[in-house]
Design an enzyme around this catalytic site. Structure first.
Site, PDB file in Angstrom:
ATOM      1  N   ARG A 172      -9.406   5.929   5.036  1.00 61.73           N
ATOM      2  CA  ARG A 172      -8.488   6.032   6.185  1.00 61.73           C
ATOM      3  C   ARG A 172      -8.268   4.629   6.718  1.00 61.73           C
ATOM      4  O   ARG A 172      -9.222   3.861   6.839  1.00 61.73           O
ATOM      5  CB  ARG A 172      -9.059   6.944   7.288  1.00 61.73           C
ATOM      6  CG  ARG A 172      -9.033   8.415   6.917  1.00 61.73           C
ATOM      7  CD  ARG A 172      -9.280   9.301   8.113  1.00 61.73           C
ATOM      8  NE  ARG A 172      -8.070   9.547   8.879  1.00 61.73           N
ATOM      9  CZ  ARG A 172      -8.067  10.220  10.043  1.00 61.73           C
ATOM     10  NH1 ARG A 172      -9.195  10.654  10.559  1.00 61.73           N
ATOM     11  NH2 ARG A 172      -6.927  10.434  10.676  1.00 61.73           N
ATOM     12  N   CYS A 207      -7.088  14.676  22.053  1.00 61.68           N
ATOM     13  CA  CYS A 207      -7.728  14.684  20.734  1.00 61.68           C
ATOM     14  C   CYS A 207      -9.196  15.110  20.859  1.00 61.68           C
ATOM     15  O   CYS A 207      -9.557  15.845  21.794  1.00 61.68           O
ATOM     16  CB  CYS A 207      -7.582  13.336  20.037  1.00 61.68           C
ATOM     17  SG  CYS A 207      -7.993  13.393  18.268  1.00 61.68           S
ATOM     18  N   ASP A 253      -9.909   4.317  18.271  1.00 52.44           N
ATOM     19  CA  ASP A 253     -10.160   4.036  16.850  1.00 52.44           C
ATOM     20  C   ASP A 253     -10.264   2.538  16.601  1.00 52.44           C
ATOM     21  O   ASP A 253     -11.052   2.098  15.768  1.00 52.44           O
ATOM     22  CB  ASP A 253      -9.048   4.635  15.992  1.00 52.44           C
ATOM     23  CG  ASP A 253      -9.234   6.135  15.879  1.00 52.44           C
ATOM     24  OD1 ASP A 253      -8.837   6.859  16.808  1.00 52.44           O
ATOM     25  OD2 ASP A 253      -9.841   6.578  14.885  1.00 52.44           O
ATOM     26  N   LYS A 301      -5.457   8.336  18.833  1.00 51.07           N
ATOM     27  CA  LYS A 301      -4.651   9.459  18.336  1.00 51.07           C
ATOM     28  C   LYS A 301      -3.221   9.441  18.855  1.00 51.07           C
ATOM     29  O   LYS A 301      -3.000   9.149  20.036  1.00 51.07           O
ATOM     30  CB  LYS A 301      -5.357  10.766  18.729  1.00 51.07           C
ATOM     31  CG  LYS A 301      -4.687  12.043  18.315  1.00 51.07           C
ATOM     32  CD  LYS A 301      -4.380  12.131  16.846  1.00 51.07           C
ATOM     33  CE  LYS A 301      -5.559  11.884  15.927  1.00 51.07           C
ATOM     34  NZ  LYS A 301      -5.159  11.696  14.509  1.00 51.07           N
TER      35      LYS A 301
END
Ligand code: RUB
Length: 309
Positions: A60, A128, A199, A210
């Site tokens: 990812r 999220c 993130d 998100k």
């Protein structure tokens, strides 16, 4: 050993393991398995780790916690490249265990600091599913604060359902809304604080989370609601000091709409967006509460190993 690495790669890519911290920990545990493989020399062990690290990083692209964890472990391997394989296995396994423990204690430290920031009767909105945010909210509840939470459903993967389930199972009054009701809910229900995870956090204080997070931050700014980010320092991007930004993951359109349902219509499915530092009030990290303007200094101080500074 390839099987173990491939399995973790698939778990992360398919989001069976998800969330920025969890994918970093899963990759670290996999590198520990590689360290303990039966290669004959330390050089071969490091080669195996490097190959595994490259593959895992590609699972990812957006959460910098993943390359940060892998780079840190590979850096530690390089520093110990002169020692015999048996000793190397022992030393690296210990270092990886220590690294994972540090991440877990960062999580609980953030929960402790964050719970102090939450006030009795606060109505909190989250987006999220962040383990960090959930732990912080649960800690505040356990401290006796009578809080309530509003969760967005978080289309298209509905991670908000995980959040709602976890928090309501913990006993916290929880309300689920569709993503597009965020502004209305913030205004009509009189949300006190928005708390989200991250993130990737750039040196500029801009933050990647998100998809939809940046819209919520804009609403919070308009309505004068505190916008708080809870994130371990593993989510800080040392590469951003050199001007390098993460790639925003574009996922399968089939997550949004059944293929063929709207022939001729293009579907975009970006999984993350960037929230401007100006819309963030504070970051809660394991080192304490940090305003966006201080991220740069924290990065230089804590990630010197990455940059050689
Ligand atoms: C998860 C997400 C989370 C951060 C932080 O996205 O955006 O807010 O990863 O999570 P996805 P945590 O579901 O696409 O992985 O605090 O658990 O690290």
């Amino acid at each position: 050993m390839g099987n173990v690495v491939d399995k973790t790669y698939r778990d992360i890519k398919s989001m069976r393991v998800r969330g920025a911290l969890d994918i970093a920990i899963a990759a670290s545990k996999t590198l520990k398995r590689v360290v303990n493989s039966d290669a004959k020399s330390t050089h071969q062990l490091i080669q195996g780790m490097t190959r595994a690290g490259k593959k895992l990083k590609s699972a990812r692209p957006t959460a910098v916690s993943l390359p940060n964890a892998i780079n840190y472990i590979l850096h530690t391997a390089d520093k110990n490249s002169h020692i015999e394989p048996e000793e190397f296995r022992r030393k690296l396994s210990g270092e990886i265990d220590k690294f994972i423990m540090e991440q877990k204690s960062a999580l609980s430290r953030i929960a402790e600091i964050g719970a102090n920031i939450i006030e009795d009767n606060d109505l909190i909105l989250t987006h999220c599913n962040s383990d960090t945010v959930n732990m912080l909210i649960e800690r505040a509840w356990d401290d006796g604060k009578k809080i309530k939470v509003v969760c967005t459903e978080t289309r298209p993967r509905y991670q908000g359902h995980i959040t709602a389930k976890e928090l309501s199972t913990h006993g916290i009054p929880t309300t689920l809304i569709v993503d597009s009701a965020a502004h209305l809910a913030m205004k009509e229900l009189k949300i006190d604080k928005v708390i989200v995870g991250a993130d990737t956090i750039y040196a500029s204080g801009d933050m990647v989370n998100k998809i939809g997070t940046s819209q919520i931050a804009l609403c919070a700014r308009e309505l004068d609601i505190d916008f708080i980010v809870a994130a371990e320092s593993i989510k800080f991007s040392p590469q951003s000091l050199m001007g390098s930004m993460v790639k925003i993951e574009e996922r399968d359109p089939a997550e949004v709409i059944k293929s063929g349902k709207l022939p001729g219509v293009k579907v975009l499915n970006p999984a993350f967006d960037i929230t401007n530092a100006e819309h963030i009030d504070i970051f809660i990290t394991e080192f304490g509460v940090v305003p966006p303007g201080a991220v740069y200094h924290l990065l230089r101080e804590k990630f010197g190993w990455e940059l050689g500074i």
